[in-house]
Design a protein around this motif. Structure first.
Motif, short mmCIF file in Angstrom:
data_model
loop_
_atom_site.label_atom_id
_atom_site.label_comp_id
_atom_site.label_asym_id
_atom_site.label_seq_id
_atom_site.Cartn_x
_atom_site.Cartn_y
_atom_site.Cartn_z
N SER A 199 0.82 -1.17 0.01
CA SER A 199 -0.05 -0.03 0.13
C SER A 199 0.75 1.39 0.03
CB SER A 199 -0.91 0.01 1.27
OG SER A 199 -1.59 1.22 1.36
N LEU A 200 0.38 2.42 -0.27
CA LEU A 200 0.88 3.63 -0.18
C LEU A 200 0.89 4.16 1.15
CD1 LEU A 200 -0.77 5.67 -3.40
CD2 LEU A 200 1.67 4.87 -3.10
N THR A 230 -6.58 -4.74 1.39
CA THR A 230 -5.69 -3.56 1.48
C THR A 230 -6.04 -2.37 0.74
OG1 THR A 230 -3.99 -5.03 1.99
CG2 THR A 230 -3.24 -2.75 1.36
N LYS A 231 -6.15 -1.19 1.15
CA LYS A 231 -6.25 0.18 0.59
C LYS A 231 -5.15 0.99 0.05
CE LYS A 231 -8.73 2.01 4.15
NZ LYS A 231 -9.88 3.06 4.99
N TRP A 232 -5.43 1.84 -0.85
CA TRP A 232 -4.21 2.43 -1.57
C TRP A 232 -3.23 1.83 -1.98
CZ3 TRP A 232 -5.16 3.69 4.03
CH2 TRP A 232 -6.30 4.52 4.20
N VAL A 233 -3.62 0.60 -2.90
CA VAL A 233 -2.74 -0.39 -3.29
C VAL A 233 -1.69 0.46 -4.31
CG1 VAL A 233 -2.41 -2.69 -4.70
CG2 VAL A 233 -4.34 -2.32 -2.88
N THR A 234 -0.66 -0.16 -4.39
CA THR A 234 0.53 0.55 -5.31
C THR A 234 1.23 -0.82 -6.08
OG1 THR A 234 2.21 1.85 -5.71
CG2 THR A 234 2.24 0.71 -3.63
N ARG A 281 -8.29 -0.66 -4.31
CA ARG A 281 -8.14 -1.44 -3.10
C ARG A 281 -8.19 -2.76 -3.39
NH1 ARG A 281 -12.05 -0.12 1.74
NH2 ARG A 281 -11.24 -2.26 2.22
N VAL A 282 -7.87 -3.68 -2.52
CA VAL A 282 -8.28 -5.11 -2.71
C VAL A 282 -9.74 -5.48 -1.59
CG1 VAL A 282 -7.53 -7.39 -1.68
CG2 VAL A 282 -5.93 -5.88 -3.08
N ILE A 283 -10.55 -6.33 -2.40
CA ILE A 283 -11.62 -6.99 -1.66
C ILE A 283 -11.94 -8.27 -1.75
CG2 ILE A 283 -13.16 -6.19 -3.27
CD1 ILE A 283 -14.10 -6.17 0.33
N VAL A 284 -11.79 -9.10 -0.66
CA VAL A 284 -11.79 -10.52 -0.75
C VAL A 284 -12.78 -11.18 0.20
CG1 VAL A 284 -10.38 -12.65 -0.12
CG2 VAL A 284 -9.19 -10.59 -1.23
N PRO A 285 -13.51 -11.82 -0.26
CA PRO A 285 -14.84 -12.50 0.81
C PRO A 285 -14.25 -13.11 1.83
CG PRO A 285 -14.34 -13.85 -1.64
CD PRO A 285 -13.75 -12.55 -1.51
#
Length: 438
Positions: free
Chosen positions: A372-373, A426-430, A414-418
């Motif tokens: 992430s950033l 994770t947000k602000w993925v780089t 961002r990642v979104i996983v069930p």
């Protein structure tokens, strides 16, 4: 003589404890409730730890020296997608609800902490030791748990190892105490409905002899009842009602943060209670804002931001426009966090993680390391297992609820996983490194 008189007025003297409410049956009933409740707390706590996939990567493992205590860990599933929402919601809400029961149980047995001599036998010594660890462990676990869900991070270290190791010490003492005391507790509960025994002494619900009371055999004295009880101010039934009412009140003012709509407004004691923050892409709860994470508008600008994807065939750098040119998919998934709060399903849209893996040469989805950033925080880096990457609902999301992500919800991606804990989404993925998990 003065020393004897002083001892007689101290907590070590049986006559010091005069509440007529105390008694083995009062304690036994509380103990049976806590036996089931704390066991469920321990199991859901282990499930929460397993959900982080701590054996996958060092960044996921917050207790690297756990040794054999990690025997139960397994690959966290993606079905049902609300699994973590359920298990962690139960864990936190039940923990808060049990606080009055725990305090009442500790109050009911406090005279035993001052019993002299300290140990009458080996069995008694083991029981006293388990009681010491049990009381200390309970206070530590419930205190750190409450501080964590209130977002008061005032620990002398990381919450994760403190709570993890504290849970093992507490539950070991709890298990030892349960083995030693459960037969007696069950016998006392059966005695509540047993016919009166000849030669017994009648004790009423206030703990004093009284008409129509259950008889207690003289050869089985109530070791917790006050030998010289004071005049009652509340009956044992009233004390049970007070404790049960306090638990119900805590439940009613905490449980709502695991729901949306009007129920969330009832969560008066929870940081994520109250009204929803709005509607559209920002209409659901968050833990960390972009400002807290040190994310600036300049680095997430359309011209500046790039997603770096690495894998078997090399590295590619993608703009948001390039990501939008890839096949877009939608998933309805909740967000659920370790503090026990959660949201209902939000509509996410973006690129499947397994499609990004295929872009760098992985036909079969591998594990992935996500960066992430974010400037600080325990989970600015995280790892996901191959089963999470392979799930068609797992996305690198660009939009939510029909609009572009807001900065606080992870813009630009961002990642979104069930089924995964919130911190693994994770947000602000780089950067995504497929097959690069260590």
């Amino acid at each position: 003589m003065a020393r004897t008189s002083l001892l007689a007025r101290s907590p070590f003297a049986p006559s010091f404890w005069r509440s007529p409410v105390r008694g083995t049956r009062f304690t036994a009933l509380l103990g049976v409730v806590l036996l089931g409740g704390i066991t469920l707390l321990f199991v859901t706590g282990l499930l929460s730890y397993a959900a982080y996939n701590p054996n996958l990567a060092a960044v996921n493992d917050k207790t690297p020296d756990k040794g054999i205590l990690g025997f139960y860990l397994f690959d966290w599933p993606t079905d049902p997608p609300w699994l973590y929402r359920l298990t962690q919601g139960v864990h936190v809400t039940l923990g808060v609800t049990l606080i009055p029961m725990l305090l009442a149980k500790l109050w009911s047995v406090v005279p035993k902490l001052f019993t002299l001599p300290p140990a009458r036998s080996l069995t008694h010594a083991l029981e006293r030791l388990s009681l010491l660890l049990l009381v200390g462990g309970a206070l530590f676990e419930f205190t750190t748990g409450v501080l964590n869900i209130q977002l008061d991070y005032v620990f002398p270290g990381s919450f994760y190892p403190l709570h993890f190791y504290g849970a093992w010490v507490f539950f070991a003492a709890f298990l030892a105490h349960a083995i030693l005391r459960t037969p007696t507790a069950l016998r006392n509960l059966r005695g509540m409905r047993a016919p009166s025994q000849e030669g017994g002494e009648e004790r009423g619900e206030h703990g004093k002899p009284g008409e129509g009371a259950t008889r207690v055999a003289r050869d089985e004295p109530d070791e917790l009842a006050a030998p010289e009880p004071a005049d009652p101010t509340v009956s044992r039934r009233g004390a049970f009602g007070l404790v049960g009412g306090a638990s119900l009140l805590l439940f009613a003012t905490t449980a709502g943060r695991s729901f949306d709509g009007p129920l969330r407004r009832t969560a008066l004691l929870a940081p994520h209670g109250g009204a929803e923050p709005g509607s559209g892409p920002g209409g659901f709860q968050i833990n960390k804002t972009a400002a807290y994470a040190g994310i600036s508008a300049a680095e997430t600008d359309e011209e500046a931001w790039r997603l770096v994807v690495t894998g078997r065939t090399g590295t590619v750098r993608l703009t948001r426009a390039a990501l939008r040119a890839m096949p877009q998919h939608s998933s309805a998934l909740p967000i659920a966090c370790v503090e026990g709060w959660s949201t209902s399903d939000q509509w996410w849209r973006g690129v499947r993680l397994r499609d990004l893996a295929a872009l760098v040469g992985h036909e079969d989805a591998p594990d992935v390391f996500v960066e992430s950033l974010q400037r600080r925080g325990a989970f600015r880096h995280a790892a996901l297992r191959s089963n999470q990457v392979a799930d068609p609902r797992s996305l690198l999301a660009l939009d939510v609820n029909g609009e572009e992500l807001t900065p606080d919800h992870g813009h630009p991606a961002r990642v979104i996983v069930p089924g995964a804990p919130g911190v693994l989404n994770t947000k602000w993925v780089t950067r995504l490194s497929f097959g690069g998990v260590k």
